[in-house]
Design an enzyme around this catalytic site. Sequence first.
Site, PDB file in Angstrom:
ATOM      1  N   HIS A 114      -1.783   2.340  -6.019  1.00 20.62           N
ATOM      2  CA  HIS A 114      -2.779   1.300  -5.774  1.00 20.62           C
ATOM      3  C   HIS A 114      -3.025   0.450  -7.026  1.00 20.62           C
ATOM      4  CE1 HIS A 114      -5.268  -0.187  -2.580  1.00 20.62           C
ATOM      5  NE2 HIS A 114      -6.290  -0.327  -3.387  1.00 20.62           N
ATOM      6  N   ARG A 125      -0.487  -2.188  -6.990  1.00 21.74           N
ATOM      7  CA  ARG A 125      -0.899  -3.220  -6.015  1.00 21.74           C
ATOM      8  C   ARG A 125      -1.940  -4.146  -6.637  1.00 21.74           C
ATOM      9  NH1 ARG A 125      -1.598  -4.415  -0.388  1.00 21.74           N
ATOM     10  NH2 ARG A 125      -3.773  -4.645   0.266  1.00 21.74           N
ATOM     11  N   LYS A 144      -2.469  -1.886   7.871  1.00 25.20           N
ATOM     12  CA  LYS A 144      -3.632  -1.304   8.536  1.00 25.20           C
ATOM     13  C   LYS A 144      -3.792  -1.887   9.933  1.00 25.20           C
ATOM     14  CE  LYS A 144      -6.409  -0.172   4.447  1.00 25.20           C
ATOM     15  NZ  LYS A 144      -7.688  -0.391   3.737  1.00 25.20           N
ATOM     16  N   TYR A 147     -10.005 -10.226  -7.139  1.00 25.66           N
ATOM     17  CA  TYR A 147      -8.989 -10.426  -8.165  1.00 25.66           C
ATOM     18  C   TYR A 147      -9.172 -11.734  -8.936  1.00 25.66           C
ATOM     19  CZ  TYR A 147      -6.773  -6.634  -5.682  1.00 25.66           C
ATOM     20  OH  TYR A 147      -6.525  -5.428  -5.093  1.00 25.66           O
ATOM     21  N   HIS A 169      -4.783  -8.716   3.611  1.00 21.10           N
ATOM     22  CA  HIS A 169      -6.240  -8.669   3.732  1.00 21.10           C
ATOM     23  C   HIS A 169      -6.668  -9.534   4.909  1.00 21.10           C
ATOM     24  CE1 HIS A 169      -6.879  -7.624  -0.801  1.00 21.10           C
ATOM     25  NE2 HIS A 169      -6.632  -6.557  -0.064  1.00 21.10           N
ATOM     26  N   ARG A 224       0.850  -1.186   0.000  1.00 25.88           N
ATOM     27  CA  ARG A 224       0.000   0.000   0.000  1.00 25.88           C
ATOM     28  C   ARG A 224       0.892   1.245   0.000  1.00 25.88           C
ATOM     29  NH1 ARG A 224      -2.448  -3.346   4.081  1.00 25.88           N
ATOM     30  NH2 ARG A 224      -4.539  -4.054   3.496  1.00 25.88           N
TER      31      ARG A 224
END
Length: 316
Positions: free
Chosen positions: A253, A256, A182, A288, A279, A158
């Site tokens: 992004h 990514r 995150k 994806y 994730h 990220r």
Amino acid sequence: MTFDTAQFGAMQLLAMFIKDRKIQNQSEHTLDAYFRDISNFIDFCYAKKLELKQVETSDLREYVAFRVEKDQLSSTSLQRHLTSIRQFMKWAEQGNYLAINAADDFQLKRQSRPLPGLIDIETINQIIDQAAPEKPKDKQLWLRDKAIIELLYSSGLRLAEIQGLTIRDIDFTRLLLRITGKGNKTRIVPFGSKAKDSLVEWLKINRIWNGEFRPESHVFITQQGNVITPRQIENRVKFQALRAGVNVDLHPHLLRHCFASHMLSNSRDLRAVQEMLGHSNLTTTQIYTHVDFDHLAQVYDQAHPRASSSKIKKSF
């Protein structure tokens, strides 16, 4: 006992609801959103001469249609509006101000998440493998930008993760990065040999700009020795795509997305890609899976007893 909402008035109920939420220490931003969303709904009901106790599912559908037509609200905004209304009416029901809460089971049909845009590996190679500028300062900037692009694509980082990368986070021996993502969650991700080469070349310049390396030193810095900002990273990534003659709005992004899609296409390992992307939910990674319909068709042809066209032809 159920109170008549006409006795209090819908706006009085809203004031009581906001006061109750304030006591629960909800943020001013959330309270403002509640007040705005619910007020809009109350105004709609007032225009229809409709009391809250009379609201039915059909009225909520009409309200949604009204907001879409009037304000062109997106699905996300509508979901937020309905969440506010649902919270308010649930509170009113629990307080015996409403006997029936029509909003309780009312749901918008979830919209499918838009698939991320992609660029092919040839285009990425065109950007990364472009010739370095001749001017020394421009070349130094290019070496930094190239290392950033290599890592974004090599490891699916990220924007905030690559900006926060420090010297101690890089294991050059095992080609691993320690990433803080995150929620301050840490994960270990690999990076490729080409990304390693780009990092080594860039760190030679980093030392010129920043002086002595320290474990806590940021990897990517400006010519003044300051930590590069997210906006600067975005601008430099776009600039290098333009310099390579690529007509694409390249941003971190997107790289990514390309990492995830290309990895999934070649590995078929959804769990591994989920782990590398950081994730928490596999559903997030599954956006994806659209990239490899050819592989899906191949698996189907090989596995299903009535799928192969060649088998069908032999039977005639």
